[in-house]
Design a protein around this motif. Structure first.
Motif, PDB file in Angstrom:
ATOM      1  N   LYS A   1       0.568  -6.730   8.981  1.00  0.00           N
ATOM      2  CA  LYS A   1       0.900  -5.552   8.188  1.00  0.00           C
ATOM      3  C   LYS A   1       2.128  -4.907   8.816  1.00  0.00           C
ATOM      4  O   LYS A   1       2.219  -4.801  10.040  1.00  0.00           O
ATOM      5  CB  LYS A   1      -0.263  -4.574   8.160  1.00  0.00           C
ATOM      6  CG  LYS A   1      -1.495  -5.136   7.476  1.00  0.00           C
ATOM      7  CD  LYS A   1      -2.612  -4.116   7.463  1.00  0.00           C
ATOM      8  CE  LYS A   1      -3.899  -4.666   6.907  1.00  0.00           C
ATOM      9  NZ  LYS A   1      -3.871  -5.069   5.541  1.00  0.00           N
TER      10      LYS A   1
ATOM     11  N   ASP B   1       0.872  -1.179   0.000  1.00  0.00           N
ATOM     12  CA  ASP B   1       0.000   0.000   0.000  1.00  0.00           C
ATOM     13  C   ASP B   1       0.907   1.226   0.000  1.00  0.00           C
ATOM     14  O   ASP B   1       1.463   1.599   1.035  1.00  0.00           O
ATOM     15  CB  ASP B   1      -0.905  -0.007   1.233  1.00  0.00           C
ATOM     16  CG  ASP B   1      -1.918   1.127   1.233  1.00  0.00           C
ATOM     17  OD1 ASP B   1      -1.635   2.205   0.648  1.00  0.00           O
ATOM     18  OD2 ASP B   1      -2.982   0.945   1.839  1.00  0.00           O
TER      19      ASP B   1
ATOM     20  N   LYS C   1       4.714  -1.539   8.651  1.00  0.00           N
ATOM     21  CA  LYS C   1       4.976  -0.176   8.188  1.00  0.00           C
ATOM     22  C   LYS C   1       6.385  -0.147   7.605  1.00  0.00           C
ATOM     23  O   LYS C   1       7.320  -0.694   8.199  1.00  0.00           O
ATOM     24  CB  LYS C   1       4.856   0.795   9.367  1.00  0.00           C
ATOM     25  CG  LYS C   1       5.070   2.228   9.017  1.00  0.00           C
ATOM     26  CD  LYS C   1       3.815   2.817   8.441  1.00  0.00           C
ATOM     27  CE  LYS C   1       4.015   4.316   8.270  1.00  0.00           C
ATOM     28  NZ  LYS C   1       3.217   4.858   7.207  1.00  0.00           N
TER      29      LYS C   1
ATOM     30  N   SER D   1       1.493  -5.825   3.394  1.00  0.00           N
ATOM     31  CA  SER D   1       0.637  -6.844   4.000  1.00  0.00           C
ATOM     32  C   SER D   1       1.224  -8.214   3.706  1.00  0.00           C
ATOM     33  O   SER D   1       1.458  -8.565   2.547  1.00  0.00           O
ATOM     34  CB  SER D   1      -0.776  -6.772   3.422  1.00  0.00           C
ATOM     35  OG  SER D   1      -1.360  -5.533   3.710  1.00  0.00           O
TER      36      SER D   1
ATOM     37  N   ASP E   1      10.404   5.457   4.457  1.00  0.00           N
ATOM     38  CA  ASP E   1      10.349   6.242   3.219  1.00  0.00           C
ATOM     39  C   ASP E   1      11.372   5.800   2.182  1.00  0.00           C
ATOM     40  O   ASP E   1      11.082   5.796   0.994  1.00  0.00           O
ATOM     41  CB  ASP E   1      10.546   7.737   3.537  1.00  0.00           C
ATOM     42  CG  ASP E   1       9.358   8.317   4.290  1.00  0.00           C
ATOM     43  OD1 ASP E   1       8.246   7.750   4.186  1.00  0.00           O
ATOM     44  OD2 ASP E   1       9.541   9.334   4.975  1.00  0.00           O
TER      45      ASP E   1
ATOM     46  N   LYS F   1       0.190   4.364  -0.514  1.00  0.00           N
ATOM     47  CA  LYS F   1      -0.352   5.551   0.153  1.00  0.00           C
ATOM     48  C   LYS F   1      -0.124   5.512   1.661  1.00  0.00           C
ATOM     49  O   LYS F   1       0.214   6.518   2.270  1.00  0.00           O
ATOM     50  CB  LYS F   1      -1.842   5.696  -0.144  1.00  0.00           C
ATOM     51  CG  LYS F   1      -2.134   6.064  -1.583  1.00  0.00           C
ATOM     52  CD  LYS F   1      -3.611   6.218  -1.827  1.00  0.00           C
ATOM     53  CE  LYS F   1      -3.843   6.546  -3.299  1.00  0.00           C
ATOM     54  NZ  LYS F   1      -5.266   6.617  -3.618  1.00  0.00           N
ATOM     55  N   LYS F   2      -0.301   4.335   2.261  1.00  0.00           N
ATOM     56  CA  LYS F   2      -0.135   4.189   3.715  1.00  0.00           C
ATOM     57  C   LYS F   2       1.276   3.770   4.110  1.00  0.00           C
ATOM     58  O   LYS F   2       1.631   3.815   5.279  1.00  0.00           O
ATOM     59  CB  LYS F   2      -1.146   3.179   4.259  1.00  0.00           C
ATOM     60  CG  LYS F   2      -2.585   3.629   4.121  1.00  0.00           C
ATOM     61  CD  LYS F   2      -3.526   2.599   4.685  1.00  0.00           C
ATOM     62  CE  LYS F   2      -4.983   3.029   4.519  1.00  0.00           C
ATOM     63  NZ  LYS F   2      -5.908   1.995   4.981  1.00  0.00           N
ATOM     64  N   GLY F   3       2.067   3.314   3.136  1.00  0.00           N
ATOM     65  CA  GLY F   3       3.418   2.841   3.431  1.00  0.00           C
ATOM     66  C   GLY F   3       3.419   1.553   4.228  1.00  0.00           C
ATOM     67  O   GLY F   3       4.143   1.411   5.201  1.00  0.00           O
ATOM     68  N   ILE F   4       2.582   0.609   3.789  1.00  0.00           N
ATOM     69  CA  ILE F   4       2.408  -0.654   4.517  1.00  0.00           C
ATOM     70  C   ILE F   4       2.548  -1.840   3.569  1.00  0.00           C
ATOM     71  O   ILE F   4       2.048  -1.813   2.444  1.00  0.00           O
ATOM     72  CB  ILE F   4       1.021  -0.702   5.195  1.00  0.00           C
ATOM     73  CG1 ILE F   4       0.942   0.348   6.306  1.00  0.00           C
ATOM     74  CG2 ILE F   4       0.701  -2.080   5.731  1.00  0.00           C
ATOM     75  CD1 ILE F   4      -0.432   0.483   6.920  1.00  0.00           C
TER      76      ILE F   4
END
Length: 87
Positions: A73, A39, A75, A46, A78, A41-44
Motif C-alpha cells: 500500500k 482508497d 500513501k 493498493s 493530496d 478516504k485514506k489516500g492510499i
C-alpha cells in the motif's frame, strides 16, 4: 514541464506519468490499477497486480506482482488524490 506537456497532449498519459512519478510504482503496476485499488478516504493505493507487457495472444494480461513484497500500500499526496477524484 514534462507533465504540463503530457496534460495538454493526452490526459490519460498525464495521469499515468503523474502516478509513476509521485509514487515510485513500476509501470506495469500503474497500468494494472483499478478504481478498487484506490482508497480515497485514506489516500492510499493498493498494489495487487501488474500488467505483463510481454504477454502473447491468449495469455493472461494481468498477473502477480514482481515479488511477494511488491504487494503493498502506498500513501499518495493530496494533489494526486485530487486529480484522481476528477476522472
Amino acid at each position: 514541464m514534462f507533465l504540463r506537456v503530457a496534460r495538454q497532449d493526452n490526459y490519460n498519459y498525464y495521469i499515468y506519468f503523474k502516478v509513476l512519478i509521485e509514487t515510485g510504482m513500476r509501470k506495469g503496476e500503474v497500468a494494472a490499477l483499478q478504481w478498487k485499488n484506490v482508497d480515497f478516504k485514506k489516500g492510499i493505493i493498493s498494489i495487487e497486480k501488474t500488467l505483463d507487457f510481454q504477454a502473447k495472444d491468449g495469455e493472461e494480461l494481468f498477473g502477480l506482482t514482481k515479488t511477494y513484497d511488491s504487494k503493498r500500500k502506498i500513501k499518495i499526496g493530496d494533489s494526486l488524490l485530487k486529480e484522481l477524484k476528477t476522472i
